[in-house]
Scaffold this active site. Sequence first.
Site, PDB file in Angstrom:
ATOM      1  CD  GLU A 164      22.688  11.997   0.689  1.00  0.00           C
ATOM      2  OE1 GLU A 164      22.599  11.759   1.892  1.00  0.00           O
ATOM      3  OE2 GLU A 164      22.673  13.140   0.233  1.00  0.00           O
ATOM      4  N   GLY A 300      17.452  19.395  -4.825  1.00  0.00           N
ATOM      5  CA  GLY A 300      17.694  20.833  -4.881  1.00  0.00           C
ATOM      6  C   GLY A 300      19.186  21.042  -5.040  1.00  0.00           C
ATOM      7  CB  ALA A 301      21.894  21.658  -3.662  1.00  0.00           C
ATOM      8  CG  MET A 302      24.916  15.494  -3.664  1.00  0.00           C
ATOM      9  SD  MET A 302      24.100  14.685  -2.262  1.00  0.00           S
ATOM     10  CE  MET A 302      25.517  14.073  -1.365  1.00  0.00           C
ATOM     11  CG  ASN A 304      28.580  15.854  -4.552  1.00  0.00           C
ATOM     12  OD1 ASN A 304      28.060  14.794  -4.274  1.00  0.00           O
ATOM     13  ND2 ASN A 304      28.070  16.692  -5.443  1.00  0.00           N
ATOM     14  CG  HIS A 336      20.634  22.111   3.466  1.00  0.00           C
ATOM     15  ND1 HIS A 336      19.630  21.784   4.339  1.00  0.00           N
ATOM     16  CD2 HIS A 336      21.067  20.932   2.935  1.00  0.00           C
ATOM     17  CE1 HIS A 336      19.459  20.458   4.340  1.00  0.00           C
ATOM     18  NE2 HIS A 336      20.324  19.924   3.490  1.00  0.00           N
ATOM     19  CD  GLU A 337      23.051  20.951  -0.230  1.00  0.00           C
ATOM     20  OE1 GLU A 337      23.705  19.989   0.210  1.00  0.00           O
ATOM     21  OE2 GLU A 337      21.820  20.895  -0.388  1.00  0.00           O
ATOM     22  CG  HIS A 340      25.008  18.466   4.428  1.00  0.00           C
ATOM     23  ND1 HIS A 340      24.572  17.687   5.469  1.00  0.00           N
ATOM     24  CD2 HIS A 340      23.912  18.691   3.646  1.00  0.00           C
ATOM     25  CE1 HIS A 340      23.260  17.462   5.327  1.00  0.00           C
ATOM     26  NE2 HIS A 340      22.846  18.058   4.239  1.00  0.00           N
TER      27      HIS A 340
END
Length: 901
Positions: A164, A300-302, A304, A336-337, A340
Amino acid sequence: MSFLLFILNKYPLSASMSHSSDAKRTGTMPERRPFVRLPTDVYPVNYGLCLKPDLVDFTFEGKLEGKVEVTQGTNQIVMNCADIDIITASFVPEGGDEINATGFNYQNEDEKVTLSFPSVLQNGSGTLKIDFVGELNDKMKGFYRSKYATPSGEIRYAAVTQFEATDARRAFPCWDEPAIKATFDITLIVPKDRVALSNMNVIDRKPYPEDDSLVEVKFATTPIMSTYLVAFVIGEYDFVESQSSDGVMVRVYTPVGKAEQGKFALEVAAKTLPFYKEYFNVPYPLPKIDLIAIADFAAGAMENWGLVTYRETALLIDPKNSCSSSRQWVALVVGHELAHQWFGNLVTMEWWTHLWLNEGFASWIEYLCVDHCFPEYDIWTQFVSADYTRALDLDALDNSHPIEVNVGHPSEVDEIFDAISYSKGASVIRMLHNYIGDEDFRKGMHSYLLKFQHKNASTEDLWECLEQASGKPIAAVMNSWTKQMGFPIIVVDQDQQGNDRVLKISQQKFCASGPHDGEDCPSWMVPISICTSEDPSCTKLKVLLDKPEATVVVPSTGPDQWIKLNPGTVGFYRIQYSSGMLECLLPGIRDLTLLPVDRLGLQNDLFSLSRAGMISTVEVLKVMEAFVNEPNYTVWSDLSCNLGVLSSLLSHTDYYEELQEFIRDLFTPIGIKLGWDSKQGEGHLDALLRGLVLGKLGKAGHKPTLEEARRRFKEHVEGKQILSADLRSPVYLTVLKHGDSTTLETMFKLHKQADMQEEKNRIERVLGAISSPDLIQRVLTFSLSDEVRPQDTVSVIGGVAGSSKQGRKAAWKFVKDNWEELHNRYQGGFLISRLIKLSLDGFAVDKMAAEVKSFFETHHAPAAERTVQQCCENILLNAAWLKRDVEDIHQYLLQRKAPPV
């Protein structure tokens, strides 16, 4: 994606000061060249993708066999492709003969490749085959290498991904747009002693015929999904696992030997998945989810899908060596992740213009989730200080932007990963949730997710679902908050009529330079709640202010009662009360009858009004003195930030020291009350408050705090009495601020010895507190050394810039002198914007704004253009604030101490 909000650098001297005449009020960006999305004559249905990374030479080989659909005859296929060399390409129509591509035309600037074929590809299905090679880069984007040390100290590399917004095209040629969804069948060929992970579960693992040191790992077919959510990781990891109550296999992958540090995140994830399943009334769509800590990681993080990647500090918690704020940070980022996985992954934005919806929503619901898992964190009060006020500050600038920005060229996407998309986005969703009510909000969310699952949606689609669920004019209300930048200041006055209170309420745009007094003043549809001293926690009246002004009657409210607008500090606006109304509210700070979040909101509004020149800063200092009995951590945290802003401002004058004395006076009583050691029955918030207060007192030169910090530091270094994790930041900060070269050497040594990334980061963030110019240089040089991970250089330089006048000058000079290396290192990602902001926000001299502007005219940073404009505006605002109020502040600080006559 989770932003990394450096806990200590969260509030650099920011926004809202006075008005610069040359700043534009439009918030528009310079014209960019036109951008064209990919043609739609060929689209992918399934990517069969096989990748073979070389962890020694840092290259990879790839084979793509894509099932595609041709919708209108064409002799070329246009795809996204960057830093990849295509070796061969061909197209096989269903039931027909293979057609080899005769040319590959790379449009590097557009990150596209056009494959040309000798004959027209006819309508219908076919297979696109491409063999290609690429580089495992060191830029923390695309398919890249991440450096780590084995337990024995040997340096090795993992191969990991970060796609991203627009970097899947660096790993394989693809249609790299969020609305062009397909399924993926991924195979990785990797050394047999390495762990290989992807979005889905492994369905086959067999020896690789050509090399017996390798294995071929095949993963299950993914659901239909966007390219930016694809991920793969090849490296050495341990893991802990559990099953959530709804049967999803959850694993947390950690560096080898640190599985224990994955347990906290595992517990949070296993509680969070069922919470979201119930909240959305939609099950988690994949069979498993992995959370993995990556050594070199820019964000911070993603999120996927099924394989969420994190910075080590956003995932790993060591029961002994992690502080309370780290636990909280990990809980929020995991929340948060995982949000998503539904909101973003199952339903995806149609284009980057709607990015805010993804990020704003996840940034709001992460708090809801943490509040569910850890009610003792009082996390919603912290939201106001961490997100809401931060967004108000940025959005008061002339160089802010609307939440929804039309994004074209990929280089513009990075720029909107900012506090407007995340924090203002989260704040307006919180306001919307409050306006609709939880039940209808959930109903609307459920129908949105069901209607658009495995598809793409826009902001308008969500408004429509929420409107149907609630029967309220959601689109009309929300468009005023998402499509125009800024927010209103609500001006309120009152009149007692019999037993009723009559309020006169008006709105105008709030600007950091004072109220907007133009012809074309925008207006908002503002949900306004009102409470009274009769019951401060209960809303007595709600109105929707949909015009410039209105009169509101609050019935049965006697003359002895106060009235407060925006209880809970939920509405995204500032308030200016008449002096009479304010007088009545202020005792509620001292006697704590106002709720903590409202004490915080009142003080923050006043501080902002003083920056904007609407009231004197002295008035705010007087209000601050009323907080002497304050027990709440978040209220102190916000006060502390604002006093930090003032300290930075007054460092340009000769009476910085007088303000430090004010700070010492304000923080000493709570410091004495808390003491140094935790007591029986204390919790999370006491630990946060103790760290905050001791750090503030130590930095401000409070003698007893400094002496005790030095004593404890010595014992810590000698191994006699190890400091508890919660005391380390304040102690390190205090001894460095008043330390010498020996102190700095000791800190470098502690940094080298630290086994945990959290401890290294904790030290990196405070190194800049050192005072002498030659030692400041040593810290800056250290920031670019191999001792500091590339993504953490920014917080070292930011720490120097934020801690003193000398530091500010030295950090900016260092950034200029090392611009090539820094810009090359971050390749225009959002870390470059963060670096610029942290280096520049504290300046308060007009000519600095001109210097910055001219530097960036010759040193282009396209992904940070808006940040540069905001910094220049902030510098001019600071300078005007200083000129306007500095004498009054000085007089007030002097007369406070004068003996009574």
